[in-house]
Design a protein around this motif. Structure first.
Motif, mmCIF file in Angstrom:
data_model
loop_
_atom_site.group_PDB
_atom_site.id
_atom_site.type_symbol
_atom_site.label_atom_id
_atom_site.label_comp_id
_atom_site.label_asym_id
_atom_site.label_seq_id
_atom_site.Cartn_x
_atom_site.Cartn_y
_atom_site.Cartn_z
ATOM 1 N N GLN A 1 0.838 -1.213 0.101
ATOM 2 C CA GLN A 1 -0.002 0.201 0.033
ATOM 3 C C GLN A 1 0.939 1.293 -0.052
ATOM 4 O O GLN A 1 0.589 2.213 -0.690
ATOM 5 N N ALA A 2 1.742 1.209 0.819
ATOM 6 C CA ALA A 2 2.724 2.408 1.126
ATOM 7 C C ALA A 2 3.472 2.675 -0.215
ATOM 8 O O ALA A 2 4.004 3.684 -0.821
ATOM 9 N N VAL A 3 4.049 1.613 -0.978
ATOM 10 C CA VAL A 3 4.784 1.908 -2.114
ATOM 11 C C VAL A 3 4.082 2.455 -3.286
ATOM 12 O O VAL A 3 4.527 3.209 -3.942
ATOM 13 N N ASP A 4 2.747 2.014 -3.556
ATOM 14 C CA ASP A 4 1.938 2.594 -4.309
ATOM 15 C C ASP A 4 1.490 4.127 -4.128
ATOM 16 O O ASP A 4 0.497 4.293 -3.726
ATOM 17 N N VAL B 1 0.882 8.028 -5.106
ATOM 18 C CA VAL B 1 0.638 9.123 -6.179
ATOM 19 C C VAL B 1 0.416 10.441 -5.462
ATOM 20 O O VAL B 1 0.344 10.416 -4.450
ATOM 21 N N ARG B 2 0.137 11.228 -6.651
ATOM 22 C CA ARG B 2 -0.104 12.676 -6.191
ATOM 23 C C ARG B 2 -1.690 12.826 -6.233
ATOM 24 O O ARG B 2 -2.179 12.373 -6.881
ATOM 25 N N SER B 3 -2.052 13.434 -5.001
ATOM 26 C CA SER B 3 -3.358 13.571 -4.772
ATOM 27 C C SER B 3 -4.023 14.798 -5.777
ATOM 28 O O SER B 3 -3.462 15.801 -6.130
ATOM 29 N N PRO B 4 -5.260 14.309 -6.527
ATOM 30 C CA PRO B 4 -5.799 15.257 -7.644
ATOM 31 C C PRO B 4 -6.200 16.450 -7.169
ATOM 32 O O PRO B 4 -6.230 17.388 -7.713
ATOM 33 N N THR B 5 -6.448 16.710 -5.624
ATOM 34 C CA THR B 5 -6.886 17.772 -4.892
ATOM 35 C C THR B 5 -5.945 18.629 -4.451
ATOM 36 O O THR B 5 -5.866 20.026 -4.648
ATOM 37 N N THR B 6 -5.061 18.257 -3.758
ATOM 38 C CA THR B 6 -3.887 18.878 -3.057
ATOM 39 C C THR B 6 -2.664 18.774 -3.780
ATOM 40 O O THR B 6 -1.774 19.617 -3.366
ATOM 41 N N GLY B 7 -2.287 17.757 -4.497
ATOM 42 C CA GLY B 7 -1.137 17.716 -5.135
ATOM 43 C C GLY B 7 -0.030 16.937 -4.121
ATOM 44 O O GLY B 7 1.211 16.930 -4.600
ATOM 45 N N ALA B 8 -0.284 16.603 -2.973
ATOM 46 C CA ALA B 8 0.546 16.068 -2.103
ATOM 47 C C ALA B 8 0.630 14.474 -2.361
ATOM 48 O O ALA B 8 -0.024 14.008 -2.879
ATOM 49 N N ILE B 9 1.754 13.996 -1.888
ATOM 50 C CA ILE B 9 2.172 12.668 -2.288
ATOM 51 C C ILE B 9 1.261 11.801 -1.351
ATOM 52 O O ILE B 9 1.446 11.946 -0.010
ATOM 53 N N VAL B 10 0.413 10.849 -1.748
ATOM 54 C CA VAL B 10 -0.378 10.005 -0.657
ATOM 55 C C VAL B 10 -0.342 8.634 -1.243
ATOM 56 O O VAL B 10 -0.013 8.327 -2.529
ATOM 57 N N CYS B 11 -0.950 7.705 -0.446
ATOM 58 C CA CYS B 11 -1.005 6.585 -0.831
ATOM 59 C C CYS B 11 -2.189 6.320 -1.916
ATOM 60 O O CYS B 11 -3.187 6.930 -1.599
ATOM 61 N N ARG B 12 -2.218 5.631 -2.884
ATOM 62 C CA ARG B 12 -3.444 5.430 -3.762
ATOM 63 C C ARG B 12 -4.705 4.883 -3.027
ATOM 64 O O ARG B 12 -5.649 5.295 -3.189
ATOM 65 N N SER B 13 -4.278 3.804 -2.035
ATOM 66 C CA SER B 13 -5.392 3.562 -1.370
ATOM 67 C C SER B 13 -6.122 4.639 -0.333
ATOM 68 O O SER B 13 -7.193 4.401 -0.200
ATOM 69 N N THR B 14 -5.483 5.724 -0.037
ATOM 70 C CA THR B 14 -5.993 6.892 0.714
ATOM 71 C C THR B 14 -7.081 7.405 -0.129
ATOM 72 O O THR B 14 -7.998 8.301 0.417
ATOM 73 N N LEU B 15 -6.830 7.633 -1.547
ATOM 74 C CA LEU B 15 -7.792 8.422 -2.297
ATOM 75 C C LEU B 15 -9.434 7.782 -2.248
ATOM 76 O O LEU B 15 -10.275 8.597 -2.299
ATOM 77 N N ASN C 1 -10.180 5.534 0.823
ATOM 78 C CA ASN C 1 -10.305 5.452 2.198
ATOM 79 C C ASN C 1 -9.395 6.464 2.775
ATOM 80 O O ASN C 1 -8.545 5.840 3.541
ATOM 81 N N PRO C 2 -9.947 7.810 3.037
ATOM 82 C CA PRO C 2 -9.054 8.817 3.201
ATOM 83 C C PRO C 2 -8.406 8.569 4.989
ATOM 84 O O PRO C 2 -7.717 9.221 5.461
ATOM 85 N N THR C 3 -9.358 7.635 5.505
ATOM 86 C CA THR C 3 -8.893 7.334 7.084
ATOM 87 C C THR C 3 -8.097 6.134 7.150
ATOM 88 O O THR C 3 -7.820 5.749 8.531
ATOM 89 N N ASN C 4 -7.376 5.689 6.283
ATOM 90 C CA ASN C 4 -6.671 4.279 6.731
ATOM 91 C C ASN C 4 -5.377 4.123 7.022
ATOM 92 O O ASN C 4 -4.682 3.502 7.529
ATOM 93 N N GLY C 5 -4.706 5.625 7.230
ATOM 94 C CA GLY C 5 -3.623 5.843 7.839
ATOM 95 C C GLY C 5 -2.253 5.611 7.067
ATOM 96 O O GLY C 5 -1.118 5.645 7.645
ATOM 97 N N CYS C 6 -2.484 5.316 5.735
ATOM 98 C CA CYS C 6 -1.377 4.970 4.850
ATOM 99 C C CYS C 6 -0.458 5.938 4.865
ATOM 100 O O CYS C 6 -0.869 7.273 4.568
ATOM 101 N N VAL C 7 0.982 5.767 4.897
ATOM 102 C CA VAL C 7 1.957 6.736 4.817
ATOM 103 C C VAL C 7 2.905 6.388 3.501
ATOM 104 O O VAL C 7 3.211 5.268 3.547
ATOM 105 N N ARG D 1 8.539 4.099 7.351
ATOM 106 C CA ARG D 1 8.998 3.118 8.079
ATOM 107 C C ARG D 1 8.147 2.668 9.192
ATOM 108 O O ARG D 1 7.688 1.589 9.487
ATOM 109 N N GLN D 2 7.666 3.603 10.025
ATOM 110 C CA GLN D 2 6.883 3.398 11.390
ATOM 111 C C GLN D 2 5.456 2.750 10.827
ATOM 112 O O GLN D 2 4.914 1.892 11.446
#
Length: 712
Positions: free
Chosen positions: A461-464, A466-480, A482-488, A503-504
């Motif tokens: 999950q963390a390796v995948d 991407v750029r958030s289409p709304t903020t441009g920040a780097i996020v996990c694709r799964s977070t798009l 499921n915004p509360t999944n906590g993925c870093v 890593r944590q």
């Protein structure tokens, strides 16, 4: 004060670096070697009298046994002054490779023990005794941690190789190692020892106190020993210039008929299809690796592949460089034994020992994706030039090989506590018979924690990223979705590029396991003279044993779900009880005839009933033939057994990932494996044959030589 110098060396896969060793001997009341009792013991080490040694339940010395028996005396141990008793024994040719307390263990309940391994058949096929009594194992997998033994009170060590199950019970397929204590020690001695290697590392410190005293005109005898030892240093493979990973690989110069060898030996092979910063392993961009702090694309040389290995080229040695040659361990133990003469012919005794150790191990598990980590073309951390090349080639993804080592290396900490108590009686019947009976209870508790052990699902999950289409920040694709999944998001392109937060998320959870092992033993035996024949006395021994083993373990809930890359502790519970009866006899057949100075037969039989698998029988037939006073021949044929350990029977399985080479597709795949126990296991049989010659030249006082052949 004494000095002893050794060089670092690699022996049977086990690192031992002592270098300069400083030993300070102090005494309160009597010096260790000058005390009369110990001086007598040291002399006895060279000339063992008619005593019971492990090769038989009947009085005899090692050279008179039909099975090969080695007796190591106290004088030998004091002269060598090894850091541990197993260090000394593992130098003998009858011992094979075994895990040392200073070397990486298996990261679970058995890690950090100082085990012994006769004939290289495995520690669970070597029966370890203390004063002829079983010792509580260090884990459900069997094996005894010799660090728990009171080393300074050891009078001698008896080692029999083969043919011992009938006399001593199961698990003696390779043989028996019996540690015999000095119950008559008097005085007080302190041993302070410190050492380090010639490279200035591998520090070792220990303090050892031994005492003994008699009361009531010698009717009560008390001996004890306490020791604390600390070896704090971590030594990695590259810390020694002699370190070489070595393997037999396919010779790239070989062709049928060209006279070149098909296999060659090379130094520093590595896992194929991996790189510390990632390497593309398929598609039009195959052979691009990512290096440096920015993940810069760079050509990768695959060198020479050989199955799962690669040598030459940009071979990845990042993982073997993390392995420990020596790992930190500290331990302490306390032991006391009391004898009380109830009558001139009956002695009661009690014994108590308490031990604790902490072992830190790094390098027993690492997470590799061998050419099978899928990277999407829109990965936010991917170099723009690689993205453009993928787009031009019409590729939406590629496969990458990666050795994931980020931050602190994976490691484990084992905390072990062992205690053991014994009460018993020893006695005599007339002048010819001795008897004994005892009860023993022992427990081992181990707490294991593993650190930086990735969860593959979270890693993917963390390796995948991407750029958030709304903020441009780097996020996990799964977070798009499921915004509360906590993925870093995790950057894997380059060396040491991942953030501490990522890593944590991937490896911050600490798996744990608590293991409890318990052993209860009730035993009684007797030995003595049965009757006389013209050639001598016929002797016999018989006895009964009952022991019960049980073990259980609990662990963290995520390990139960097998969510980690390695380890994945599982809950465990199991027990068994064993009932045994044995008989042994020694029969002198001929004596003082032409070319027959003596001929003696030895036979033993044992019936063992396991609660888990029923009854089995073991036996031993042996003979010694003295041609002259100088020359003896001996032979033994036996059937020996090893019972399944509690782990063999009841383990619910450990799991992890393993690299498997597919020769059809000519590629390496990573597979998930589970190993588990089987409650239907039966004891294994061993057919053992030993034969040898003993030569004691009358013209060289004190010299005895033996040459033995064995087949197990």
């Amino acid at each position: 004060m004494s000095f002893n110098t050794r060089a670092d060396r690699q022996t049977a896969g086990t690192y031992r670096g002592v270098g300069l060793k400083l030993a300070l001997l102090a005494s309160a009341g009597a010096a260790l070697l000058s005390h009369p009792a110990l001086a007598a013991d040291a002399a006895a080490a060279s000339t063992i009298d008619e005593v019971v040694v492990t090769g038989s339940r009947i009085a005899n010395n090692g050279f008179q046994q039909p099975t090969p028996v080695t007796v190591v005396g106290q004088e030998d141990l004091q002269r060598e002054m090894p850091p541990t008793i197993a260090d000394f024994l593992n130098e003998l040719p009858s011992f094979g490779y075994s895990y040392s307390s200073r070397n990486p263990g298996d990261g679970v309940a058995g890690g950090g023990v100082e085990s012994i391994n006769l004939r290289d058949l495995g520690v669970n096929r070597t029966l370890v005794l203390l004063d002829n009594r079983r010792v509580v194992p260090s884990s459900p997998s069997g094996g005894v941690d010799t660090l728990t033994l009171p080393s300074s009170l050891i009078k001698r060590v008896e080692i029999v190789t083969g043919g011992a199950s009938a006399a001593w019970g199961a698990d003696a397929v390779a043989g028996v190692v019996n540690f015999v204590l000095n119950h008559d020690y008097e005085g007080l001695a302190t041993n302070v020892q410190a050492g380090l290697s010639q490279q200035g590392d591998d520090q070792q410190y220990s303090v050892d106190v031994t005492f003994g005293r008699k009361f009531l005109d010698g009717r009560i005898r008390v001996v004890g020993n306490a020791k604390y030892s600390d070896s704090p240093d971590v030594i990695k493979n590259p810390d020694r210039t002699w370190w070489r990973d070595r393997a037999a690989v396919t010779n790239p110069a070989y062709a049928p008929g060209n006279g070149k060898p098909q296999l060659i030996t090379v130094d520093f092979p590595g896992q194929a299809l991996v790189a510390p910063g990632g390497v593309i392993t398929s598609g039009p961009l195959r052979g691009i690796q990512f290096v440096g702090p920015n993940g810069t694309p760079t050509p990768y040389s695959f060198g020479n592949p050989s199955g799962q290995l690669q040598f030459g080229g940009d071979v990845d040695l990042s993982i073997p460089r993390q392995f420990d040659l020596a790992s930190p361990i500290k331990y302490g133990n306390a032991f006391t034994h009391v004898d009380f003469d109830l009558t001139p012919n009956i002695t009661a005794y009690a014994e108590l020992s308490v031990d604790a150790s902490r072992y830190a191990d790094s390098g027993y598990f690492y997470y590799e994706r061998v050419g099978n980590l899928t990277i999407q073309a829109d990965n936010a951390y991917l170099d723009p030039s690689v993205k453009q090349a993928l787009l031009a080639a019409g590729q939406s993804s590629f496969a990458m090989g990666l050795s994931f080592i980020a931050g602190d290396p994976p490691h484990s900490i084992n905390d072990r506590q062992v205690w053991r108590g014994v009460i018993g009686l020893d006695g005599k019947l007339g002048d010819n018979w001795k008897w004994g009976a005892y009860y023993q209870h022992g427990e081992t508790k181990v707490q294991t924690h593993t650190y930086n052990n990735p969860q593959p699902a979270l890693f993917l999950q963390a390796v995948d990223a991407v750029r958030s289409p709304t903020t441009g920040a780097i996020v996990c694709r799964s977070t798009l979705t499921n915004p509360t999944n906590g993925c870093v998001p995790l950057d894997v392109f380059g060396n040491n590029v991942s953030s501490a937060q990522a890593r944590q998320y991937v490896q911050g959870y600490v798996p744990w396991q608590d293991t409890h092992v318990q052993l209860d033993v009730v035993s009684a035996d007797a030995s003595g003279k049965l009757f006389s024949l013209p050639a001598g006395d016929v002797s016999g021994a018989f006895g009964v044993d009952y022991y019960r083993e049980e073990a259980d373990s609990t662990n963290d809930p995520l390990s139960t779900q097998r969510l980690f890359a390695s380890g994945n502790f599982q809950p465990f519970s199991g027990s068994r009880n064993v009932k045994e009866a044995f008989v042994e006899t020694s029969v002198p057949v001929l004596k003082d005839l032409p070319l027959v100075k003596g001929l003696e037969l030895n036979a033993a039989g044992r019936i063992t009933d396991y609660s888990t698998s029923g009854s089995v029988e073991t036996w031993k037939l042996g003979a010694t033939y003295d041609m002259t006073d100088d020359l003896r021949f001996r032979i033994t044929k036996s059937k020996d057994i090893r019972a399944p350990t509690l782990n063999d029977l009841y383990s619910k399985g450990n799991s992890g990932t393993q690299n498997v080479f597919d020769p059809v597709l000519n590629k390496t795949a990573q597979v998930f494996f589970v190993s588990s126990g089987n409650p239907n296991l039966k004891p294994e049989d061993a057919d053992t044959l030993t034969a040898g010659i003993v030569y004691k030249p009358h013209y060289v006082s004190g010299l005895e030589l033996s040459l033995d052949y064995y087949r197990i």
